[in-house]
Design a protein around this motif. Structure first.
Motif, PDB file in Angstrom:
ATOM      1  N   PRO A  16      56.061 -14.971   1.523  1.00 23.41           N
ATOM      2  CA  PRO A  16      57.148 -15.019   0.529  1.00 23.41           C
ATOM      3  C   PRO A  16      58.456 -14.554   1.171  1.00 23.41           C
ATOM      4  CG  PRO A  16      55.234 -13.835  -0.319  1.00 23.41           C
ATOM      5  CD  PRO A  16      54.978 -14.065   1.128  1.00 23.41           C
ATOM      6  N   ARG A  17      59.562 -15.151   0.723  1.00 23.26           N
ATOM      7  CA  ARG A  17      60.859 -14.813   1.342  1.00 23.26           C
ATOM      8  C   ARG A  17      61.350 -13.423   0.924  1.00 23.26           C
ATOM      9  NH1 ARG A  17      65.760 -19.169   1.442  1.00 23.26           N
ATOM     10  NH2 ARG A  17      67.351 -17.895   2.441  1.00 23.26           N
ATOM     11  N   MET A  18      60.953 -13.006  -0.302  1.00 19.01           N
ATOM     12  CA  MET A  18      61.418 -11.713  -0.813  1.00 19.01           C
ATOM     13  C   MET A  18      60.279 -10.710  -0.857  1.00 19.01           C
ATOM     14  SD  MET A  18      64.591 -12.420  -1.449  1.00 19.01           S
ATOM     15  CE  MET A  18      65.152 -10.980  -2.358  1.00 19.01           C
ATOM     16  N   HIS A  19      60.605  -9.461  -0.538  1.00 17.12           N
ATOM     17  CA  HIS A  19      59.619  -8.398  -0.679  1.00 17.12           C
ATOM     18  C   HIS A  19      60.297  -7.201  -1.342  1.00 17.12           C
ATOM     19  CE1 HIS A  19      56.245  -5.801   0.121  1.00 17.12           C
ATOM     20  NE2 HIS A  19      57.003  -4.967   0.819  1.00 17.12           N
ATOM     21  N   LYS A  20      59.857  -6.876  -2.553  1.00 15.19           N
ATOM     22  CA  LYS A  20      60.427  -5.758  -3.322  1.00 15.19           C
ATOM     23  C   LYS A  20      61.963  -5.819  -3.337  1.00 15.19           C
ATOM     24  CE  LYS A  20      56.559  -2.653  -2.402  1.00 15.19           C
ATOM     25  NZ  LYS A  20      56.064  -1.612  -1.528  1.00 15.19           N
ATOM     26  N   GLY A  21      62.490  -6.985  -3.619  1.00 16.04           N
ATOM     27  CA  GLY A  21      63.944  -7.137  -3.727  1.00 16.04           C
ATOM     28  C   GLY A  21      64.664  -7.294  -2.394  1.00 16.04           C
ATOM     29  N   THR A  22      63.932  -7.222  -1.270  1.00 13.26           N
ATOM     30  CA  THR A  22      64.568  -7.376   0.043  1.00 13.26           C
ATOM     31  C   THR A  22      64.210  -8.743   0.625  1.00 13.26           C
ATOM     32  OG1 THR A  22      64.263  -5.028   0.405  1.00 13.26           O
ATOM     33  CG2 THR A  22      64.761  -6.339   2.359  1.00 13.26           C
ATOM     34  N   GLU A  23      65.232  -9.434   1.130  1.00  3.91           N
ATOM     35  CA  GLU A  23      64.949 -10.730   1.751  1.00  3.91           C
ATOM     36  C   GLU A  23      64.444 -10.514   3.176  1.00  3.91           C
ATOM     37  OE1 GLU A  23      68.256 -13.432   1.925  1.00  3.91           O
ATOM     38  OE2 GLU A  23      67.087 -14.872   3.104  1.00  3.91           O
ATOM     39  N   LEU A  24      63.401 -11.256   3.550  1.00  4.15           N
ATOM     40  CA  LEU A  24      62.874 -11.162   4.919  1.00  4.15           C
ATOM     41  C   LEU A  24      63.743 -11.995   5.850  1.00  4.15           C
ATOM     42  CD1 LEU A  24      60.384  -9.887   3.645  1.00  4.15           C
ATOM     43  CD2 LEU A  24      59.009 -11.280   5.182  1.00  4.15           C
ATOM     44  N   LEU A  25      64.531 -11.325   6.667  1.00  3.56           N
ATOM     45  CA  LEU A  25      65.429 -12.046   7.559  1.00  3.56           C
ATOM     46  C   LEU A  25      64.719 -12.349   8.879  1.00  3.56           C
ATOM     47  CD1 LEU A  25      68.631  -9.957   6.861  1.00  3.56           C
ATOM     48  CD2 LEU A  25      68.076 -12.265   6.028  1.00  3.56           C
ATOM     49  N   PRO A  26      65.181 -13.399   9.590  1.00  3.10           N
ATOM     50  CA  PRO A  26      64.593 -13.676  10.900  1.00  3.10           C
ATOM     51  C   PRO A  26      64.688 -12.441  11.787  1.00  3.10           C
ATOM     52  CG  PRO A  26      66.063 -15.456  10.243  1.00  3.10           C
ATOM     53  CD  PRO A  26      66.209 -14.372   9.221  1.00  3.10           C
ATOM     54  N   GLY A  27      63.603 -12.149  12.503  1.00  2.00           N
ATOM     55  CA  GLY A  27      63.596 -10.978  13.382  1.00  2.00           C
ATOM     56  C   GLY A  27      62.880  -9.787  12.768  1.00  2.00           C
ATOM     57  N   THR A  28      62.470  -9.914  11.480  1.00  2.88           N
ATOM     58  CA  THR A  28      61.745  -8.809  10.835  1.00  2.88           C
ATOM     59  C   THR A  28      60.267  -8.859  11.223  1.00  2.88           C
ATOM     60  OG1 THR A  28      63.159  -9.204   8.936  1.00  2.88           O
ATOM     61  CG2 THR A  28      61.315  -7.699   8.593  1.00  2.88           C
ATOM     62  N   PHE A  29      59.706  -7.704  11.558  1.00  2.00           N
ATOM     63  CA  PHE A  29      58.256  -7.595  11.733  1.00  2.00           C
ATOM     64  C   PHE A  29      57.639  -7.202  10.396  1.00  2.00           C
ATOM     65  CE2 PHE A  29      59.371  -7.034  16.245  1.00  2.00           C
ATOM     66  CZ  PHE A  29      58.423  -7.872  16.822  1.00  2.00           C
ATOM     67  N   VAL A  30      56.567  -7.920  10.049  1.00  2.00           N
ATOM     68  CA  VAL A  30      55.941  -7.702   8.750  1.00  2.00           C
ATOM     69  C   VAL A  30      54.457  -7.448   8.953  1.00  2.00           C
ATOM     70  CG1 VAL A  30      55.365  -8.850   6.566  1.00  2.00           C
ATOM     71  CG2 VAL A  30      57.547  -9.325   7.673  1.00  2.00           C
ATOM     72  N   LYS A  31      53.922  -6.506   8.173  1.00  2.00           N
ATOM     73  CA  LYS A  31      52.465  -6.383   8.128  1.00  2.00           C
ATOM     74  C   LYS A  31      52.011  -7.293   6.994  1.00  2.00           C
ATOM     75  CE  LYS A  31      50.479  -2.237   8.654  1.00  2.00           C
ATOM     76  NZ  LYS A  31      49.856  -0.939   8.296  1.00  2.00           N
ATOM     77  N   ALA A  32      51.227  -8.316   7.322  1.00  2.75           N
ATOM     78  CA  ALA A  32      50.879  -9.327   6.313  1.00  2.75           C
ATOM     79  C   ALA A  32      49.380  -9.392   6.112  1.00  2.75           C
ATOM     80  CB  ALA A  32      51.402 -10.694   6.738  1.00  2.75           C
ATOM     81  N   HIS A  33      49.002  -9.586   4.862  1.00  5.25           N
ATOM     82  CA  HIS A  33      47.601  -9.790   4.518  1.00  5.25           C
ATOM     83  C   HIS A  33      47.354 -11.296   4.472  1.00  5.25           C
ATOM     84  CE1 HIS A  33      44.424 -10.097   1.247  1.00  5.25           C
ATOM     85  NE2 HIS A  33      43.829  -9.743   2.371  1.00  5.25           N
ATOM     86  N   ILE A  34      46.475 -11.794   5.327  1.00  4.97           N
ATOM     87  CA  ILE A  34      46.239 -13.236   5.403  1.00  4.97           C
ATOM     88  C   ILE A  34      45.369 -13.659   4.218  1.00  4.97           C
ATOM     89  CG2 ILE A  34      45.355 -15.137   6.820  1.00  4.97           C
ATOM     90  CD1 ILE A  34      47.820 -13.605   8.016  1.00  4.97           C
ATOM     91  N   ILE A  35      45.915 -14.585   3.418  1.00  4.22           N
ATOM     92  CA  ILE A  35      45.196 -14.955   2.186  1.00  4.22           C
ATOM     93  C   ILE A  35      44.659 -16.376   2.207  1.00  4.22           C
ATOM     94  CG2 ILE A  35      46.315 -13.293   0.655  1.00  4.22           C
ATOM     95  CD1 ILE A  35      48.241 -15.587  -0.156  1.00  4.22           C
ATOM     96  N   ASN A  36      45.139 -17.203   3.123  1.00  4.47           N
ATOM     97  CA  ASN A  36      44.662 -18.585   3.121  1.00  4.47           C
ATOM     98  C   ASN A  36      44.870 -19.208   4.493  1.00  4.47           C
ATOM     99  OD1 ASN A  36      43.855 -21.177   2.293  1.00  4.47           O
ATOM    100  ND2 ASN A  36      44.589 -20.696   0.228  1.00  4.47           N
ATOM    101  N   ALA A  37      44.060 -20.242   4.782  1.00  3.66           N
ATOM    102  CA  ALA A  37      44.133 -20.854   6.110  1.00  3.66           C
ATOM    103  C   ALA A  37      43.903 -22.357   6.014  1.00  3.66           C
ATOM    104  CB  ALA A  37      43.062 -20.237   7.006  1.00  3.66           C
ATOM    105  N   SER A  38      44.544 -23.091   6.936  1.00  5.53           N
ATOM    106  CA  SER A  38      44.225 -24.510   7.121  1.00  5.53           C
ATOM    107  C   SER A  38      44.249 -24.751   8.628  1.00  5.53           C
ATOM    108  CB  SER A  38      45.264 -25.386   6.424  1.00  5.53           C
ATOM    109  OG  SER A  38      46.461 -25.331   7.160  1.00  5.53           O
ATOM    110  N   ALA A  39      44.064 -26.012   9.058  1.00  2.00           N
ATOM    111  CA  ALA A  39      44.101 -26.282  10.498  1.00  2.00           C
ATOM    112  C   ALA A  39      45.475 -25.957  11.068  1.00  2.00           C
ATOM    113  CB  ALA A  39      43.758 -27.743  10.756  1.00  2.00           C
ATOM    114  N   GLY A  40      46.513 -26.146  10.243  1.00  2.00           N
ATOM    115  CA  GLY A  40      47.885 -25.995  10.741  1.00  2.00           C
ATOM    116  C   GLY A  40      48.422 -24.583  10.723  1.00  2.00           C
ATOM    117  N   GLY A  41      47.832 -23.695   9.942  1.00  4.17           N
ATOM    118  CA  GLY A  41      48.403 -22.355   9.899  1.00  4.17           C
ATOM    119  C   GLY A  41      47.807 -21.482   8.812  1.00  4.17           C
TER     120      GLY A  41
END
Ligand code: 5AD
Ligand code: SF4
Length: 498
Positions: free
Chosen positions: A442-467
């Motif tokens: 998601p582009r927003m996290h708790k009202g903050t926009e994720l800008l390019p260059g941000t490191f995020v701890k992400a919970h992987i919720i879904n997968a396909s061959a492409g990503g």
């Protein structure tokens, strides 16, 4: 007044591999010294340079079509000059100059320093050419001008050329002999990237595992009177002979730039050492991803390809990667329908794909290239439709393996570096995990926009061959100590589709 009006404008279009993208940035730097400003389209330019690729016939065909289009541009802009750089310049210089009247300039990969003088000649209405290959040129001290940059990821070339002579490959003829770049200049360029706000670097070479640099006595000197090899922190740089190999270089960059993610490409299975794997395992900022082209699963075919390893040797290298870095992703290149490839050979490739379970593969039909060992020695005897059918089977099989690998990440927490807004949805951003998979967040996290260059701890919720698709758990100050944190709890079950 528009500052561009005072300067000469150059548009550089890169084809083929990442090395060409990196070379174009060196070219932009050399031309900047000569008063040129890069622009974003051929229509705005006084000089259009096509940095070309010869790896397969199709790649050359694409560029030849593009060269023809330049006639229209020239008709509209009489002052426009057109140059061909890179591998095709090297391979097809006469043809380009004689048959493609629109081309004013032909410059091979080792001759970019001569561009300013060649352009002077072009300015007087003559054609100019320099395709001399060099044993020394590394453009080591040239600070590239980053083109089309996202401000987050960058390439740094660490070596040029290739001495391997794989039977199918034109690169040794177009890019010449292998030579390594001064380790100090590589480290300095990476440090500059950090200062400029970059978060990830990819160290590039045709065969990075044979990187070797023996510093001149002063290259790493820190103080008066010392002529020892020392790294930029003042520690001994390398082994007792004073030689920096690829593992040493990786370590140097990882230590000098602890906040920079490090990737590299391309490895050669015959040269990839456990020492490199151990350095990768030790430093969290070195991404857990290896591109290890196999080309074929059949030892007979590998032998004819002159690859220097067998199927068993390759699988042993894969076993080493899995042993030393269980969380490491692996990708590969495959060629279908190489000279003399039988149905049995093809089955061996399919079975190798299954055994390894690559995260990703780049798959090609064999395309005979002039001058290569294969062109001289073996008939291109697999019919086109058989090559096509085998390639389709390889692609189909690999899709399953990619899906399987990605599915294995669901439920895990991954470190993702955000690169930009998703092309498919303005509400999402895309980035990559350490393993190189694209992760949509998601582009927003708790009202903050994720800008390019941000490191995020992400919970992987879904997968396909492409990503992958993930939820944001936390924003991170910088790179963490591990690339995969731990398995998440059951209430984070997969719920969305990509
Ligand atoms: N035909 C098809 N694929 C080729 N490659 C290199 N040369 C050829 C060729 N003649 C592929 C190899 C290499 C990748 C960069 O391109 O798989 O690893
Ligand atoms: Fe070509 Fe082989 Fe060198 Fe790669 S290692 S550039 S495939 S000759």
């Amino acid at each position: 007044m528009d500052p561009l009006a005072l300067s000469k404008r150059v548009y550089i279009e890169s084809y083929g591999c990442q090395m060409n993208v990196s070379d174009s940035e060196v070219v932009a730097s050399i031309l900047a010294q000569d008063g040129y400003t890069p622009v974003k389209s051929a229509e705005e330019a006084d000089l259009v340079l096509l940095n070309t690729c010869s790896i397969r016939e199709k790649a050359e065909y694409t560029v030849l079509q593009r060269i023809n289009e330049m006639n229209n541009l020239k008709a509209r802009n009489k002052g426009l000059k057109v140059g061909v750089l890179g591998c095709m310049a090297e391979r097809m210089r006469e043809d380009l100059l004689e048959k493609k009247k629109v081309v004013d300039l032909v410059v091979g990969p080792d001759a970019y320093r001569t561009l300013p003088e060649l352009l002077k000649k072009v300015g007087t209405g003559q054609k100019a050419v320099n395709v001399l290959l060099s044993r020394e040129e590394t453009y080591g001290e040239i600070e590239p001008v980053r083109l089309d940059s996202n401000g987050v990821t960058a390439f740094v070339t660490i070596m040029r050329g290739c001495d391997n002579m794989c039977a199918f490959c034109v690169v040794p003829f177009t890019r010449g002999r292998e030579r390594s770049r001064d380790a100090a200049s590589i480290v300095n360029e990476c440090r500059q990237l950090v200062r400029d706000g970059y978060k990830e670097v990819t160290l590039l070479g045709q065969n990075v595992d044979s990187y070797k640099w023996r510093p001149t006595p002063s290259a790493f000197d820190t103080g008066a009177g010392s002529n020892r090899s020392v790294d930029p922190q003042g520690r001994p740089a390398s082994d007792s002979t004073g030689t920096t190999d690829f593992a040493d270089l990786l370590k140097l960059v990882a230590v000098a730039c602890p906040t920079l993610r490090i990737r590299y490409s391309t490895s050669h299975p015959k040269d990839m050492t456990d020492k490199v794997l151990e350095v990768m395992a030790r430093y969290p900022n070195i991404c857990k991803y290896i591109h290890l082209p196999v080309q074929s699963g059949s030892t007979d075919v590998l032998h004819r390809m002159n690859r220097g390893y067998t199927r068993e040797w390759y699988l042993e290298r894969i076993a080493s990667i899995r042993r030393i870095m269980p969380d490491c992703a692996i990708s590969t290149d495959i060629i279908s329908g190489f000279c003399g490839e039988t149905e049995e050979d093809h089955q061996q490739t399919l079975s190798l794909l299954k055994t390894v379970g690559y995260n990703m593969a780049f798959m090609f039909k064999y395309s005979e290239r002039p001058k290569t060992l294969a062109a001289r020695k073996y008939p291109d005897d697999v019919p086109e439709e058989v090559k096509g059918r085998r390639l389709a089977e390889i692609i189909e099989a690999q899709k399953l393996h990619s899906t399987g690998r990605n599915a294995g990440y669901v439920g895990q927490l991954h470190e993702v570096l955000v690169e930009g807004v998703s092309k498919r949805s303005q509400e999402h951003v895309f980035g990559r995990n350490s393993q190189g998979s694209v992760v949509i967040l998601p582009r927003m996290h708790k009202g903050t926009e994720l800008l390019p260059g941000t490191f995020v701890k992400a919970h992987i919720i879904n997968a396909s061959a492409g990503g992958l698709k993930g939820d944001i758990v936390d924003l991170m100050e910088e790179i963490q100590r591990t690339s995969v944190f731990h398995s998440a709890t059951a209430d984070h079950a997969p719920h969305a589709s990509l």
